[in-house]
Design a protein around this motif. Structure first.
Motif, PDB file in Angstrom:
ATOM      1  N   VAL A  76       0.839  -1.198   0.000  1.00 56.86           N
ATOM      2  CA  VAL A  76       0.000   0.000   0.000  1.00 56.86           C
ATOM      3  C   VAL A  76       0.877   1.252   0.000  1.00 56.86           C
ATOM      4  N   TYR A  77       0.490   2.259  -0.790  1.00 57.55           N
ATOM      5  CA  TYR A  77       1.258   3.505  -0.859  1.00 57.55           C
ATOM      6  C   TYR A  77       0.304   4.684  -1.002  1.00 57.55           C
ATOM      7  N   ALA A 128       9.533  -6.753  -8.341  1.00 60.70           N
ATOM      8  CA  ALA A 128       8.270  -6.164  -8.790  1.00 60.70           C
ATOM      9  C   ALA A 128       7.247  -6.279  -7.675  1.00 60.70           C
ATOM     10  N   ARG A 129       6.405  -5.267  -7.573  1.00 62.72           N
ATOM     11  CA  ARG A 129       5.387  -5.232  -6.531  1.00 62.72           C
ATOM     12  C   ARG A 129       4.035  -4.863  -7.125  1.00 62.72           C
ATOM     13  N   ASP A 130       3.001  -5.397  -6.488  1.00 59.97           N
ATOM     14  CA  ASP A 130       1.636  -5.051  -6.863  1.00 59.97           C
ATOM     15  C   ASP A 130       1.238  -3.816  -6.050  1.00 59.97           C
ATOM     16  N   PHE A 131       1.830  -2.666  -6.393  1.00 61.90           N
ATOM     17  CA  PHE A 131       1.597  -1.422  -5.654  1.00 61.90           C
ATOM     18  C   PHE A 131       0.112  -1.039  -5.695  1.00 61.90           C
ATOM     19  N   THR A 132      -0.466  -0.827  -4.507  1.00 59.61           N
ATOM     20  CA  THR A 132      -1.904  -0.559  -4.402  1.00 59.61           C
ATOM     21  C   THR A 132      -2.132   0.777  -3.704  1.00 59.61           C
ATOM     22  N   TYR A 133      -2.827   1.677  -4.403  1.00 60.92           N
ATOM     23  CA  TYR A 133      -3.035   3.024  -3.873  1.00 60.92           C
ATOM     24  C   TYR A 133      -3.986   2.996  -2.684  1.00 60.92           C
ATOM     25  N   ILE A 134      -3.736   3.868  -1.729  1.00 60.74           N
ATOM     26  CA  ILE A 134      -4.465   3.864  -0.462  1.00 60.74           C
ATOM     27  C   ILE A 134      -5.973   4.002  -0.643  1.00 60.74           C
ATOM     28  N   ASP A 135      -6.439   4.812  -1.578  1.00 57.05           N
ATOM     29  CA  ASP A 135      -7.884   4.985  -1.767  1.00 57.05           C
ATOM     30  C   ASP A 135      -8.566   3.675  -2.157  1.00 57.05           C
ATOM     31  N   ILE A 167      -7.459   0.671  -1.316  1.00 55.48           N
ATOM     32  CA  ILE A 167      -7.434  -0.159  -0.108  1.00 55.48           C
ATOM     33  C   ILE A 167      -8.574   0.233   0.831  1.00 55.48           C
ATOM     34  N   VAL A 168      -8.781   1.529   0.987  1.00 61.97           N
ATOM     35  CA  VAL A 168      -9.843   2.009   1.880  1.00 61.97           C
ATOM     36  C   VAL A 168     -11.205   1.509   1.418  1.00 61.97           C
TER      37      VAL A 168
END
Length: 447
Positions: A280-281, A316-323, A325-326
């Motif tokens: 999460v970022y 490599a990462r499955d970067f997931t935006y905070i919105d 995730i919320v």
């Protein structure tokens, strides 16, 4: 010549008897006085020790209330001001079946965003956080202040504080728990393994114990981690894949948490949903995460380490935006069924779920750096180094089909868009000269 035995006594027989009596009286008096002083000193030490223990039970000390013995049973009695803040924070403002949610780890990254989302739509929310020094406390305090401006009160206490939690559940009827408190990070476990057991296992058990005894029992949503997939080579990761090969102590404690959740669901009827987050970022993020530390160091003109896996393969990462995730967290709360226990006794089968929450589009770390360079308008000084054996994994990729079906979860923010928003927040919060930080651990390229 005077006798050495009677040097301190007069020679007259009548006086000898009286003076001896006075002498031994004085000796006894001094002995009792000394013993009383010693007893008083020991009592003071014991009292001081008890106060230290009670202070450690609640990281906020006595500002929120005191600890009292009631027929030998220690209880927590909150102050009137503390109780008022809790009740106001828990007061819903919407009429269509609102929730009252306890958010643990509320001053953390995800906890702050989830608390705000719930409060803004009219749910009652109260937070708890121990404000530990794993990374800069000032950022956690800023999040706490930000939440306060939106009417969310964050209690400063440890989730292992059973007395305070019990008092909280007796004070207000909490319908849901969003459990996000945990010791994060992969590498830090090599320095302080006990903190992971304390927070991720003991803290989870303590919270479940309080919830199972509540009447009615709340439904629980809690943060597991994509790290439970460990050494799996099959991608994308699915909830049905094996998770018995953790690559780090952090992952092992999260896997243990999933098994503990199953136990409390099975025995006590707690409704429990676990969420496996994927990297999460975003704004208000964690300074130990790679994207955050890269931003700081690029602005400072300092070199950054970009790790490579076997055969010089990029991570490599499955970067997931905070919105995104919320949205998954709130949907999990909304779809959580009621617990089926009453006063710690199960009355029927209860809901037990686990979901991946990711972006489904893995991106390499060098690509992430390319995007940061674009929005910072600065070139990074890159050091390409081999990934150390610290429990990290080379690749993550989420299969979110279950979350899509059951939660209507649809991540919509790509890495370019998300990092642009993060950089904008970072520069507004820290400025171009970036910050100094206390308690910051090494860069963490995973969750």
């Amino acid at each position: 010549m005077p006798s050495s035995t009677h040097d301190n006594f007069p020679s007259t027989p009548g006086k000898v008897k009286m003076e001896r009596s006075n002498y031994f009286g004085r000796v006894a008096s001094r002995w009792h006085s000394t013993a009383s002083a010693r007893l008083l000193g020991c009592s003071a030490l014991l009292l001081a020790f008890a106060l230290v223990v009670l202070f450690r039970v609640s990281s906020s000390g006595f500002a929120d209330g005191g600890y009292f013995s009631n027929n030998g049973v220690l209880t927590f009695k909150p102050t009137l001001m503390w109780e008022k803040q809790v009740r106001q924070s828990c007061l819903p403002t919407r009429g269509d079946n609102p929730m009252v949610v306890l958010v643990t780890g509320a001053a953390g990254f995800v906890g702050t965003h989830v608390s705000l989302a719930l409060k803004k739509r009219g749910d009652g929310v109260v937070g708890i956080d121990n404000f530990n020094s794993y990374y800069e406390i000032s950022l956690k305090r800023a999040r706490q202040e930000h939440l306060a401006t939106h009417g969310v009160f964050v209690i400063e206490a440890d989730i292992n504080n059973a007395l305070l939690l019990k008092s909280l559940f007796e004070m207000v009827q909490i319908t849901h728990v969003m459990h996000l408190a945990a010791q994060a990070g992969v590498r830090y476990a090599m320095e302080n393994p006990g903190s992971y057991v304390h927070s991720n296992i003991a803290g989870l058990v303590n919270l479940f114990e309080i919830c199972k005894a509540a009447n009615p029992q709340p439904a629980i949503v809690w943060a597991s981690s994509s790290s439970v997939y460990g050494l799996n080579t099959k991608v994308p990761f699915s909830e049905v894949d094996r998770t018995d090969q953790p690559a780090s102590l952090y992952a092992a404690t999260k896997k243990a948490g999933e098994e503990i959740a199953h136990t409390y669901n099975h025995i006590y009827g707690l409704s429990i949903t676990g969420l496996r987050f994927f990297t999460v970022y975003g704004p208000w993020g964690r300074p130990d995460m790679a994207y955050f530390s890269f931003t700081r160091d690029i602005l400072k003109g300092k070199p950054i380490n970009i790790y490579q896996g076997a055969n010089n393969k990029d991570l490599a990462r499955d970067f997931t935006y905070i919105d995104d995730i919320v949205k998954g967290c709130v949907a999990s709360l909304d779809t959580a069924e009621r617990s089926t226990g009453s006063g710690g006794k199960k009355t029927g089968p209860a809901q037990l779920r686990i979901f991946n929450l990711g972006n489904t589009s893995p991106v390499t770390v060098p690509t992430l750096v390319d995007i940061l360079e674009k929005y910072l308008n600065m070139k990074a000084i890159r050091n390409i180094v081999k990934m150390p054996r610290n429990g990290d994994v080379p690749f993550t990729h989420a299969n979110v089909s279950s979350a899509q079906t059951q939660l209507n979860y649809k991540p919509i923010t790509d890495l370019d868009t998300g990092l642009k928003k993060f950089v904008k927040w970072y520069l507004s919060y820290y400025g171009d000269n970036t910050h100094h930080h206390s308690g910051l651990v090494n860069q963490e390229p995973i969750i």
